[in-house]
Design a protein around this motif. Structure first.
Motif, short mmCIF file in Angstrom:
data_model
loop_
_atom_site.label_atom_id
_atom_site.label_comp_id
_atom_site.label_asym_id
_atom_site.label_seq_id
_atom_site.Cartn_x
_atom_site.Cartn_y
_atom_site.Cartn_z
N MET A 5 0.84 -1.18 0.00
CA MET A 5 0.00 0.00 0.00
C MET A 5 0.89 1.25 0.00
SD MET A 5 -3.14 0.83 2.49
CE MET A 5 -2.94 2.27 3.48
N THR A 6 0.54 2.19 -0.83
CA THR A 6 1.32 3.43 -0.94
C THR A 6 0.91 4.39 0.17
OG1 THR A 6 1.50 3.17 -3.32
CG2 THR A 6 1.90 5.36 -2.44
N LYS A 7 1.89 4.87 0.91
CA LYS A 7 1.63 5.87 1.95
C LYS A 7 2.11 7.22 1.45
CE LYS A 7 1.63 2.73 5.76
NZ LYS A 7 2.02 2.46 7.13
N VAL A 8 1.21 8.21 1.50
CA VAL A 8 1.47 9.51 0.88
C VAL A 8 1.45 10.62 1.93
CG1 VAL A 8 0.63 11.19 -0.80
CG2 VAL A 8 0.42 8.74 -1.29
N LEU A 9 2.47 11.45 1.90
CA LEU A 9 2.51 12.69 2.67
C LEU A 9 2.02 13.79 1.74
CD1 LEU A 9 3.31 14.42 5.13
CD2 LEU A 9 5.62 14.54 4.16
N ARG A 10 0.87 14.38 2.06
CA ARG A 10 0.29 15.44 1.22
C ARG A 10 0.63 16.80 1.82
NH1 ARG A 10 -3.00 11.13 1.11
NH2 ARG A 10 -3.90 10.48 -0.87
N LEU A 11 1.17 17.68 0.99
CA LEU A 11 1.56 19.01 1.44
C LEU A 11 0.94 20.07 0.54
CD1 LEU A 11 5.36 18.31 2.04
CD2 LEU A 11 3.54 18.37 3.76
N PRO A 12 -0.13 20.70 0.99
CA PRO A 12 -0.71 21.79 0.21
C PRO A 12 0.16 23.04 0.28
CG PRO A 12 -2.01 21.39 2.19
CD PRO A 12 -0.90 20.40 2.19
N VAL A 13 0.31 23.73 -0.85
CA VAL A 13 1.13 24.94 -0.90
C VAL A 13 0.40 26.02 -1.69
CG1 VAL A 13 3.31 23.65 -0.73
CG2 VAL A 13 2.40 24.21 -2.98
N LYS A 14 0.89 27.24 -1.55
CA LYS A 14 0.38 28.38 -2.31
C LYS A 14 0.87 28.30 -3.75
CE LYS A 14 0.45 31.44 1.71
NZ LYS A 14 1.04 32.67 2.28
N ALA A 15 0.18 29.01 -4.65
CA ALA A 15 0.50 28.99 -6.08
C ALA A 15 1.96 29.37 -6.35
CB ALA A 15 -0.43 29.91 -6.85
N GLU A 16 2.47 30.36 -5.63
CA GLU A 16 3.86 30.81 -5.83
C GLU A 16 4.84 29.65 -5.66
OE1 GLU A 16 7.07 33.76 -3.57
OE2 GLU A 16 5.01 33.69 -2.85
N TYR A 17 4.67 28.87 -4.61
CA TYR A 17 5.59 27.76 -4.32
C TYR A 17 5.31 26.56 -5.22
CZ TYR A 17 6.23 30.89 -0.43
OH TYR A 17 6.44 32.01 0.33
N PHE A 18 4.04 26.32 -5.53
CA PHE A 18 3.69 25.23 -6.43
C PHE A 18 4.38 25.42 -7.78
CE2 PHE A 18 1.05 23.12 -9.59
CZ PHE A 18 0.82 21.88 -9.00
N ASN A 19 4.33 26.64 -8.30
CA ASN A 19 4.95 26.93 -9.59
C ASN A 19 6.47 26.79 -9.54
OD1 ASN A 19 2.47 27.36 -10.83
ND2 ASN A 19 2.45 29.52 -10.28
N GLN A 20 7.09 27.19 -8.43
CA GLN A 20 8.54 27.03 -8.27
C GLN A 20 8.92 25.55 -8.23
OE1 GLN A 20 9.53 29.22 -4.73
NE2 GLN A 20 9.22 31.21 -5.71
N ILE A 21 8.13 24.76 -7.52
CA ILE A 21 8.40 23.32 -7.43
C ILE A 21 8.21 22.67 -8.79
CG2 ILE A 21 7.55 21.15 -6.44
CD1 ILE A 21 6.90 22.89 -3.86
N LYS A 22 7.14 23.04 -9.48
CA LYS A 22 6.86 22.49 -10.81
C LYS A 22 7.99 22.82 -11.78
CE LYS A 22 3.06 22.11 -14.05
NZ LYS A 22 1.67 22.49 -14.31
N ALA A 23 8.54 24.04 -11.67
CA ALA A 23 9.65 24.46 -12.54
C ALA A 23 10.99 23.85 -12.14
CB ALA A 23 9.75 25.98 -12.53
N GLY A 24 11.05 23.25 -10.95
CA GLY A 24 12.28 22.63 -10.48
C GLY A 24 13.23 23.58 -9.77
N THR A 25 12.79 24.82 -9.50
CA THR A 25 13.66 25.78 -8.82
C THR A 25 13.56 25.71 -7.30
OG1 THR A 25 11.98 27.51 -9.02
CG2 THR A 25 13.62 27.38 -10.77
#
Length: 96
Positions: free
Chosen positions: A1-21
């Motif tokens: 079974m996959t255990k997931v840590l979910r971390l909600p973030v604001k758009a500013e940080y989501f976009n930085q994470i998505k871009a890899g920065t």
């Protein structure tokens, strides 16, 4: 079974994470996160707010590779030195 840590973030940080920065996500060292962070996880999901399961474009999935405690200064924590859990976001999971 996959255990997931979910971390909600604001758009500013989501976009930085998505871009890899942004390669770490921070949670302040408090009892609340201390109880959660020490559990064994397979994956960490970064979410843009609290999306429904059908909003896959608002979820970035990573293999959980651990965390470390460190002291940082960041605007989200009042621009003063703060102890945080730095959760590593290094190995994206690509689904086909």
């Amino acid at each position: 079974m996959t255990k997931v840590l979910r971390l909600p973030v604001k758009a500013e940080y989501f976009n930085q994470i998505k871009a890899g920065t942004k390669t770490e996500e921070y949670r302040i060292v408090k009892e609340y996160w201390g109880k959660r962070i020490v559990k064994e996880y397979n994956e960490v999901w970064i979410t843009l707010g609290y999306p429904s399961s059908s909003e896959q474009d608002k979820i970035i999935k990573f293999k959980f590779t651990g965390y470390e405690e460190k002291e940082i200064t960041h605007k989200e924590f009042g621009n003063k030195p703060t102890r945080v859990y730095a959760i590593k976001l290094e190995e994206k999971i690509y689904e086909i």
